[in-house]
Design a protein around this motif. Structure first.
Motif, PDB file in Angstrom:
ATOM      1  N   VAL A  71     -38.367 -30.182  18.019  1.00 27.76           N
ATOM      2  CA  VAL A  71     -38.417 -30.685  19.398  1.00 27.76           C
ATOM      3  C   VAL A  71     -37.390 -29.328  20.341  1.00 27.76           C
ATOM      4  N   LEU A  72     -36.473 -29.019  19.314  1.00 21.26           N
ATOM      5  CA  LEU A  72     -35.911 -27.779  20.103  1.00 21.26           C
ATOM      6  C   LEU A  72     -36.933 -26.598  20.412  1.00 21.26           C
ATOM      7  N   LEU A  73     -37.072 -26.423  19.243  1.00 26.69           N
ATOM      8  CA  LEU A  73     -38.495 -25.873  19.481  1.00 26.69           C
ATOM      9  C   LEU A  73     -38.921 -25.370  20.087  1.00 26.69           C
ATOM     10  N   ASN A  74     -39.220 -26.872  20.806  1.00 22.35           N
ATOM     11  CA  ASN A  74     -40.360 -27.135  21.714  1.00 22.35           C
ATOM     12  C   ASN A  74     -39.615 -26.180  23.181  1.00 22.35           C
ATOM     13  N   THR A  75     -38.757 -26.751  23.800  1.00 26.24           N
ATOM     14  CA  THR A  75     -37.439 -26.254  24.265  1.00 26.24           C
ATOM     15  C   THR A  75     -37.263 -24.593  24.842  1.00 26.24           C
ATOM     16  N   THR A  76     -37.214 -23.770  23.615  1.00 27.02           N
ATOM     17  CA  THR A  76     -36.801 -22.881  23.009  1.00 27.02           C
ATOM     18  C   THR A  76     -38.148 -22.486  24.226  1.00 27.02           C
ATOM     19  N   ALA A  77     -39.146 -22.999  23.341  1.00 21.79           N
ATOM     20  CA  ALA A  77     -40.245 -21.722  23.278  1.00 21.79           C
ATOM     21  C   ALA A  77     -41.304 -22.537  24.799  1.00 21.79           C
ATOM     22  N   TYR A  78     -40.066 -22.643  25.564  1.00 22.77           N
ATOM     23  CA  TYR A  78     -40.466 -22.561  26.941  1.00 22.77           C
ATOM     24  C   TYR A  78     -39.264 -22.073  27.523  1.00 22.77           C
ATOM     25  N   ILE A  79     -38.531 -22.065  27.355  1.00 23.06           N
ATOM     26  CA  ILE A  79     -37.127 -21.671  28.093  1.00 23.06           C
ATOM     27  C   ILE A  79     -37.603 -19.747  28.918  1.00 23.06           C
ATOM     28  N   ASN A 122     -30.423 -28.556  23.196  1.00 24.99           N
ATOM     29  CA  ASN A 122     -31.221 -28.824  23.880  1.00 24.99           C
ATOM     30  C   ASN A 122     -29.974 -27.508  24.865  1.00 24.99           C
ATOM     31  N   ILE A 123     -28.535 -28.030  24.899  1.00 28.39           N
ATOM     32  CA  ILE A 123     -26.860 -27.490  26.405  1.00 28.39           C
ATOM     33  C   ILE A 123     -27.444 -25.608  25.506  1.00 28.39           C
ATOM     34  N   ILE A 124     -27.356 -25.889  24.029  1.00 22.93           N
ATOM     35  CA  ILE A 124     -26.859 -24.801  23.718  1.00 22.93           C
ATOM     36  C   ILE A 124     -28.415 -23.551  23.969  1.00 22.93           C
ATOM     37  N   ILE A 125     -29.249 -24.002  23.995  1.00 23.80           N
ATOM     38  CA  ILE A 125     -30.343 -23.149  23.999  1.00 23.80           C
ATOM     39  C   ILE A 125     -30.963 -22.496  25.952  1.00 23.80           C
ATOM     40  N   VAL A 126     -30.446 -23.811  26.311  1.00 25.08           N
ATOM     41  CA  VAL A 126     -29.938 -22.799  27.770  1.00 25.08           C
ATOM     42  C   VAL A 126     -29.198 -22.320  28.279  1.00 25.08           C
ATOM     43  N   PHE A 127     -28.123 -22.266  27.626  1.00 23.59           N
ATOM     44  CA  PHE A 127     -26.510 -21.449  27.976  1.00 23.59           C
ATOM     45  C   PHE A 127     -27.203 -20.500  27.122  1.00 23.59           C
ATOM     46  N   LEU A 131     -27.311 -17.283  29.413  1.00 23.09           N
ATOM     47  CA  LEU A 131     -27.339 -15.222  28.640  1.00 23.09           C
ATOM     48  C   LEU A 131     -27.894 -14.388  28.632  1.00 23.09           C
ATOM     49  N   ALA A 132     -29.627 -14.670  27.865  1.00 22.42           N
ATOM     50  CA  ALA A 132     -29.946 -13.781  28.251  1.00 22.42           C
ATOM     51  C   ALA A 132     -30.661 -13.564  29.911  1.00 22.42           C
ATOM     52  N   PHE A 133     -30.456 -14.264  31.181  1.00 22.20           N
ATOM     53  CA  PHE A 133     -30.829 -13.753  32.601  1.00 22.20           C
ATOM     54  C   PHE A 133     -29.176 -13.235  32.307  1.00 22.20           C
ATOM     55  N   PHE A 134     -28.187 -12.926  32.610  1.00 20.99           N
ATOM     56  CA  PHE A 134     -27.063 -12.741  32.519  1.00 20.99           C
ATOM     57  C   PHE A 134     -27.208 -11.028  32.145  1.00 20.99           C
ATOM     58  N   GLY A 135     -27.976 -11.044  31.056  1.00 20.09           N
ATOM     59  CA  GLY A 135     -27.938  -9.659  29.958  1.00 20.09           C
ATOM     60  C   GLY A 135     -29.078  -8.817  30.978  1.00 20.09           C
ATOM     61  N   LEU A 136     -30.237  -9.339  31.861  1.00 21.88           N
ATOM     62  CA  LEU A 136     -31.175  -8.999  32.803  1.00 21.88           C
ATOM     63  C   LEU A 136     -30.951  -7.930  33.932  1.00 21.88           C
ATOM     64  N   ILE A 150     -22.291 -15.812  40.616  1.00 20.24           N
ATOM     65  CA  ILE A 150     -23.154 -15.560  39.895  1.00 20.24           C
ATOM     66  C   ILE A 150     -23.592 -16.254  39.176  1.00 20.24           C
ATOM     67  N   VAL A 151     -22.029 -16.246  38.108  1.00 24.20           N
ATOM     68  CA  VAL A 151     -21.525 -16.132  36.999  1.00 24.20           C
ATOM     69  C   VAL A 151     -20.810 -18.063  37.035  1.00 24.20           C
ATOM     70  N   ALA A 152     -20.156 -18.370  37.930  1.00 20.92           N
ATOM     71  CA  ALA A 152     -19.369 -19.482  38.196  1.00 20.92           C
ATOM     72  C   ALA A 152     -20.441 -20.624  38.637  1.00 20.92           C
ATOM     73  N   SER A 153     -21.101 -19.956  38.970  1.00 24.62           N
ATOM     74  CA  SER A 153     -22.683 -20.762  39.512  1.00 24.62           C
ATOM     75  C   SER A 153     -23.556 -21.448  38.696  1.00 24.62           C
ATOM     76  N   TRP A 154     -23.908 -20.220  37.604  1.00 24.54           N
ATOM     77  CA  TRP A 154     -24.825 -21.080  36.566  1.00 24.54           C
ATOM     78  C   TRP A 154     -24.182 -22.355  35.273  1.00 24.54           C
ATOM     79  N   LEU A 155     -22.606 -20.970  35.495  1.00 23.82           N
ATOM     80  CA  LEU A 155     -21.723 -22.241  34.791  1.00 23.82           C
ATOM     81  C   LEU A 155     -21.516 -23.283  34.883  1.00 23.82           C
TER      82      LEU A 155
END
Length: 417
Positions: A71-79, A122-127, A131-136, A150-155
């Protein structure tokens, strides 16, 4: 964990909706990235389904953890792909990414997982996706105030997601605990009712046996002695019948399974019903034209059907109708039956007894399969008939369905083919 494979819309959105979105984005961007994303997601989703279908009712800790990892792999494949599109300068891709991420976050909360491993995974995968979004995105922003916002709102979004998922888990765990307490209380009440019913019935039976044996000792006439012994013997047979019905209800009676034609119990019952059903009540039997073979305890099936028919006789007024029929039923999804049970999808032989009585009152309906519950007068019923039918059908992998209205009642006993 609710995978919701029984919900057609949910499955359709995942298996067809995601690939469709991938194709449309691929056409818009002239890139195959979104197509690869949709294929990877669907394959991971199918992997969960295939693995879950192989599991039995009793799941080991390792099997449970493997399912969670899938299930976590499925979340990763999606996000990962929505996180990328959300970071693009193209406004259209930005809005698509926002919608896809929002859909996933809502799904995570709606699914209401109870496993802490799954929730925090799932929370770690979203986090990580965040981080990838922040990096871009963050290197493109020069304003410190905008960076902080931006950082405060996403956190904050991540915090609300975690709070919502953990809150849903807490509510479900509390509901399960309350349901378990209610079940235990109901079980104790049923045990008390069962013990009271057994004590009452056996007290009457023992009184009849001992009374007739005492009478035998003082009687001089041989015929009267024979009658006393016969009455004591009849009482002992009644005791044996009560014990047998209790064992069937408790699913402790050994069943002797044999392959029989599904029509056979109807023909055997016809001989008995000719003598038991009043002439003022119309009784018809409808066998199958081509009946399958079923693996059952033939005598127990006949006894169960006889109980259903006799209950219908008691409920049907003079001039009424009773029918006993057998059908083949295909269930595509789980089917709810009496006792809070559910039938698995598959093929069943359905024995249906329909009467034209006045129906079962709603305040009585919820008690009819309880042992020793009866609305009949004293000495006219043990209250074990329907509970025995319910126990027998359940022990054979089937179930009992009760449908009632003011125009009559339909009792259907399902037996798997």
């Amino acid at each position: 964990m609710a995978l919701e494979y029984d919900h057609f819309l949910n499955v359709a959105l995942r298996v067809f909706g995601v690939p469709l979105a991938g194709i449309l984005i691929s056409v818009y961007t002239n890139s195959m990235m979104s197509t690869y994303w949709s294929i990877l997601y669907v394959l991971s989703y199918i992997a969960i389904w295939v693995y879950a279908k192989k599991l039995s009712a009793q799941v080991s800790v390792i099997q449970c953890r493997v399912t969670h990892l899938l299930v976590l792999l499925n979340t990763t494949a999606y996000i990962w792909f929505p996180a990328w599109t959300f970071s693009q300068l193209d406004r259209n891709l930005f809005l698509v990414g926002a919608g896809l991420i929002g859909a996933q976050l809502v799904q995570l909360v709606h699914r209401a997982d109870t496993s802490s491993f799954l929730i925090f995974g799932n929370i770690i995968i979203v986090f990580i996706g965040m981080l990838a979004f922040f990096g871009l995105v963050l290197p493109q922003i020069s304003s410190p105030l905008a960076l902080f916002g931006i950082v405060a709102s996403w956190l904050a979004l991540l915090g609300v997601l975690a709070q919502s998922m953990l809150g849903a888990r807490k509510r479900i765990m509390a509901k399960n605990a309350a349901d378990n307490q209610a079940f235990q209380a109901q079980k104790l009440a049923s045990i008390g009712q069962l013990a009271g019913g057994v004590a009452h019935d056996f007290n009457n039976i023992i009184t009849a046996i001992s009374g007739n044996l005492e009478l035998y000792e003082v009687l001089a006439d041989d015929n009267e002695k024979d009658q006393a012994v016969a009455a004591a013997h009849e009482a002992s047979l009644r005791a044996a019948k009560v014990v047998k019905q209790i064992l069937v209800y408790a699913r402790q009676s050994p069943l002797r399974f044999t392959m029989i034609n599904a029509n056979a119990p109807l023909y055997s019952l016809k001989i008995l019903t000719d003598h038991l059903i009043p002439s003022k009540v119309s009784f018809t039997i409808h066998p199958l034209t081509e009946a399958p073979m079923i693996n059952v305890d033939a005598s127990q099936i006949e006894t169960a059907l006889l109980n259903l028919v006799l209950n219908a006789v008691d409920a049907t007024p003079s001039g009424g109708n009773i029918s006993l029929s057998v059908h083949i039923v295909e269930t595509k999804m789980s089917k709810h039956v009496a006792g809070g049970r559910s039938l698995d999808s598959g093929s069943y032989v359905a024995y249906k007894v329909v009467d034209s009585g006045s129906g079962i009152p709603q305040d009585v309906l919820k008690f009819v399969i309880d042992p020793f519950f009866t609305t009949k007068g004293v000495g006219k019923g043990t209250g074990l008939g329907l509970s025995m039918v319910f126990g027998l059908a359940d022990s054979m992998g089937g179930g009992l369905e009760i449908q009632t209205s003011q125009s009559g009642t339909t009792m259907t006993m399902f037996i798997p083919v």
